[in-house]
Design a protein around this motif. Structure first.
Motif, PDB file in Angstrom:
ATOM      1  N   GLY A 313       0.792  -1.220   0.000  1.00 40.17           N
ATOM      2  CA  GLY A 313       0.000   0.000   0.000  1.00 40.17           C
ATOM      3  C   GLY A 313       0.823   1.268   0.000  1.00 40.17           C
ATOM      4  N   SER A 314       2.148   1.155  -0.066  1.00 42.58           N
ATOM      5  CA  SER A 314       3.026   2.324   0.036  1.00 42.58           C
ATOM      6  C   SER A 314       3.752   2.590  -1.276  1.00 42.58           C
ATOM      7  N   ALA A 315       4.226   3.809  -1.404  1.00 40.02           N
ATOM      8  CA  ALA A 315       5.015   4.207  -2.579  1.00 40.02           C
ATOM      9  C   ALA A 315       6.488   3.992  -2.277  1.00 40.02           C
ATOM     10  N   THR A 316       7.053   2.890  -2.784  1.00 39.93           N
ATOM     11  CA  THR A 316       8.459   2.594  -2.494  1.00 39.93           C
ATOM     12  C   THR A 316       9.319   2.594  -3.756  1.00 39.93           C
ATOM     13  N   CYS A 317       8.738   3.043  -4.884  1.00 42.04           N
ATOM     14  CA  CYS A 317       9.502   3.134  -6.131  1.00 42.04           C
ATOM     15  C   CYS A 317       9.775   4.589  -6.485  1.00 42.04           C
ATOM     16  N   ASP A 318       9.698   5.462  -5.489  1.00 39.51           N
ATOM     17  CA  ASP A 318       9.933   6.881  -5.714  1.00 39.51           C
ATOM     18  C   ASP A 318      11.403   7.222  -5.497  1.00 39.51           C
ATOM     19  N   ALA A 319      11.723   8.480  -5.663  1.00 36.80           N
ATOM     20  CA  ALA A 319      13.125   8.906  -5.580  1.00 36.80           C
ATOM     21  C   ALA A 319      13.691   8.791  -4.176  1.00 36.80           C
ATOM     22  N   ASP A 320      12.830   8.736  -3.164  1.00 32.78           N
ATOM     23  CA  ASP A 320      13.313   8.737  -1.784  1.00 32.78           C
ATOM     24  C   ASP A 320      13.584   7.350  -1.218  1.00 32.78           C
ATOM     25  N   THR A 321      13.287   6.291  -1.979  1.00 26.78           N
ATOM     26  CA  THR A 321      13.475   4.930  -1.481  1.00 26.78           C
ATOM     27  C   THR A 321      14.678   4.286  -2.170  1.00 26.78           C
ATOM     28  N   PRO A 322      15.632   3.748  -1.418  1.00 23.22           N
ATOM     29  CA  PRO A 322      16.819   3.134  -2.029  1.00 23.22           C
ATOM     30  C   PRO A 322      16.460   1.989  -2.973  1.00 23.22           C
ATOM     31  N   GLU A 350      11.180   5.564 -12.180  1.00 25.14           N
ATOM     32  CA  GLU A 350      10.769   6.227 -10.949  1.00 25.14           C
ATOM     33  C   GLU A 350       9.272   6.526 -10.973  1.00 25.14           C
ATOM     34  N   GLN A 351       8.590   6.159  -9.886  1.00 24.04           N
ATOM     35  CA  GLN A 351       7.154   6.374  -9.782  1.00 24.04           C
ATOM     36  C   GLN A 351       6.849   7.597  -8.916  1.00 24.04           C
ATOM     37  N   GLN A 352       5.597   8.040  -8.986  1.00 22.91           N
ATOM     38  CA  GLN A 352       5.197   9.220  -8.233  1.00 22.91           C
ATOM     39  C   GLN A 352       5.026   8.882  -6.747  1.00 22.91           C
ATOM     40  N   PRO A 353       5.165   9.867  -5.877  1.00 23.56           N
ATOM     41  CA  PRO A 353       5.054   9.605  -4.427  1.00 23.56           C
ATOM     42  C   PRO A 353       3.697   9.063  -3.993  1.00 23.56           C
ATOM     43  N   GLU A 354       2.642   9.265  -4.804  1.00 24.30           N
ATOM     44  CA  GLU A 354       1.319   8.760  -4.423  1.00 24.30           C
ATOM     45  C   GLU A 354       1.021   7.386  -5.003  1.00 24.30           C
ATOM     46  N   GLU A 355       1.932   6.798  -5.776  1.00 20.74           N
ATOM     47  CA  GLU A 355       1.670   5.511  -6.415  1.00 20.74           C
ATOM     48  C   GLU A 355       2.169   4.353  -5.545  1.00 20.74           C
ATOM     49  N   ASN A 356       1.245   3.489  -5.096  1.00 18.58           N
ATOM     50  CA  ASN A 356       1.702   2.283  -4.388  1.00 18.58           C
ATOM     51  C   ASN A 356       2.488   1.421  -5.371  1.00 18.58           C
ATOM     52  N   CYS A 357       3.698   1.088  -5.006  1.00 15.09           N
ATOM     53  CA  CYS A 357       4.586   0.369  -5.925  1.00 15.09           C
ATOM     54  C   CYS A 357       5.633  -0.377  -5.119  1.00 15.09           C
ATOM     55  N   VAL A 358       5.760  -1.689  -5.406  1.00 17.11           N
ATOM     56  CA  VAL A 358       6.761  -2.515  -4.746  1.00 17.11           C
ATOM     57  C   VAL A 358       6.810  -3.850  -5.488  1.00 17.11           C
ATOM     58  N   ALA A 359       7.853  -4.620  -5.311  1.00 18.63           N
ATOM     59  CA  ALA A 359       7.965  -5.932  -5.942  1.00 18.63           C
ATOM     60  C   ALA A 359       6.796  -6.818  -5.519  1.00 18.63           C
ATOM     61  N   HIS A 360       6.144  -7.480  -6.515  1.00 16.52           N
ATOM     62  CA  HIS A 360       5.019  -8.339  -6.176  1.00 16.52           C
ATOM     63  C   HIS A 360       5.087  -9.609  -7.010  1.00 16.52           C
ATOM     64  N   ASN A 361       3.942 -10.196  -7.376  1.00 17.17           N
ATOM     65  CA  ASN A 361       3.907 -11.550  -7.927  1.00 17.17           C
ATOM     66  C   ASN A 361       4.440 -11.614  -9.358  1.00 17.17           C
TER      67      ASN A 361
END
Length: 458
Positions: A313-322, A350-361
């Protein structure tokens, strides 16, 4: 971690009985960096929120339709058999005829609420995971906030237009996901049931450091039952045990499994299907938050573990996440069955800060001699990436839509008989085609059945 998981563990609307078959909308083609999605009349209007690499083409989209089109009728996992795709949904599941992948047709849509309806198929049986307490296992049972029923539902899909509820098996802590494991003979299949710990379920005693193994007699599925609850403790102390597992991928031909158990990863020997044994336990406290899933390469010399930082549910593909967080970790698997970390992969877009994004299936694209995977990244879209060079994995293709408000994007993305199928949480079923010299050999591989967490060699 609990707050991240809560973003996905929401209740899926009111209960009801299985619905009759519904008609699917016609599909439109895509060109360049825009897509065409079907309108209710079948006339495909242009859409400008899609971007994709030059080697990826969207060939179809089937948007959500009744009865699986409510506010939390979220699309989840996928399974395949012959000319059919099975799509899980928080409110039930759909069966599609994909004999022409450019024009998927709905064969049936079954209303059977119970998050998250993780799905698998084997022969004439279909299995669903329920990880939220209900009054009972039936499709018309209501939500139960206390210690109600949760576990595995079993359907007969002999007639795919009219799936029939057969029985259910209650499992400790419910079933967040499950993995289908063929038995040593054809008379039985097993389900490895994964679920989070007591923080997420009132039916779960602490400490929850085990999985449930469900045995299903193929000719008598109504007699399915839990036959063991093996602990995945390895050599670590009681205080360090993970709070349950999220997902397990098995490679039956190799008698191996890789378990992603929220805080840790495990390599398992499954030569005894009922009593899997821990071979190795790995952890990555610096970079991994929620060990979510695992994938072997074809030769079983590598394992990819994914980290679902933020619970999806979080935005982790943005510029602020390693780049090493909310990513995949590639491990070498040595002949002595030991794992060694070699590198990380995260989508480079790089995704926007409001986009939920993370490694999934995701799962392998069956390219002999190479290690290539297709994977969902929620609002990061669908990524095709090559980890043949495990220390320097790279993306070779992608498909994604623009930002939407709230939870969205691709939940699962798998390659099946020449096409990529993506279950979009809010947009329905997408069908993609990749045309690339690296992946074209996969078009010669034909499968009869695919449950992504049950790997078979090609």
């Amino acid at each position: 971690m609990a707050s991240g998981l809560a973003a996905l563990l929401l209740v899926a609307g009111c209960a009801g009985n299985p619905a009759p078959p519904g008609a699917a909308a016609s599909a439109g083609a895509t060109t360049a960096a825009t897509s065409q999605e079907p309108s209710p009349s079948g006339s495909p209007p242009a859409s400008d929120d899609v971007t994709h690499s030059a080697n990826v083409t969207q060939v179809a989209n089937v948007p959500p339709q009744a009865p699986l089109d409510g506010p939390q009728s979220w699309g989840t996992d996928l399974a395949f058999q012959g000319d059919h795709a099975f799509v899980g949904n928080f409110d039930g599941f759909s069966v599609f005829d994909i004999s022409d992948p450019t024009k998927p047709t709905a064969v049936s849509r079954v209303l059977c609420p119970g998050e998250q309806n993780d799905i698998s198929v084997s022969g004439n049986l279909l299995f669903l995971s329920i990880d939220a307490a209900r009054v009972g296992p039936e499709c018309d049972s209501a939500e139960e906030r206390g210690t109600g029923w949760e576990g595995i539902r079993i359907f007969d899909i002999t007639d795919k237009a009219h799936p029939v509820f057969v029985s259910a098996v209650r499992t400790e802590c419910g079933s967040h996901t499950h993995t289908l494991v063929p038995g040593k003979d054809a008379d039985k299949v097993y389900l490895y049931v994964s679920s989070p710990g007591p923080e997420q379920s009132a039916t779960c005693p602490a400490p929850h450091n085990n999985i449930s193994v469900v045995e299903v007699p193929v000719k008598a599925p109504a007699t399915a039952k839990v036959v063991s609850q093996p602990k995945l403790s390895g050599q670590i102390s009681q205080e360090e045990l993970p709070g349950g597992c999220h997902d397990i991928t098995v490679y039956p031909e190799k008698d191996l499994a890789a378990a992603a158990c929220f805080g840790d990863g495990f390599l398992l020997d499954i030569s005894d299907r009922v009593r899997p044994k821990v071979l190795q336990h790995v952890s990555d406290e610096e970079n991994f938050s929620i060990w979510h899933s695992a994938t072997f390469n074809n030769s079983a010399t590598k394992v990819v573990f994914g980290d679902e930082l933020g619970g999806g549910g979080s935005a982790t593909c943005d510029a602020d996440t390693p780049k090493t967080k909310g990513a995949n970790a590639v491990y070498d698997l040595a002949p002595d069955r030991t794992l060694k970390l070699r590198g990380y992969f995260k989508i480079p877009r790089e995704q926007q800060p409001e986009e939920n994004c993370v490694a999934h299936n995701g799962a392998l694209i069956p390219v002999p001699g190479r290690d290539i995977m297709v994977q969902s990244w929620y609002q990061g879209g669908v990524s095709i990436w090559d980890f043949t060079g495990e220390s320097q994995p790279r993306e070779i293709g992608f498909f994604e839509r623009g930002p939407i408000e709230g939870l969205g994007g691709s939940w699962s993305a798998y390659y099946y008989n020449g096409y990529i199928y993506s279950s979009d949480i809010t947009r329905g079923l997408d069908v993609l085609r990749i045309d690339d010299p690296l992946t074209d050999p996969a078009k010669k591989v034909t499968l009869k059945e695919l449950n992504a967490q049950t790997q078979a060699s090609y």
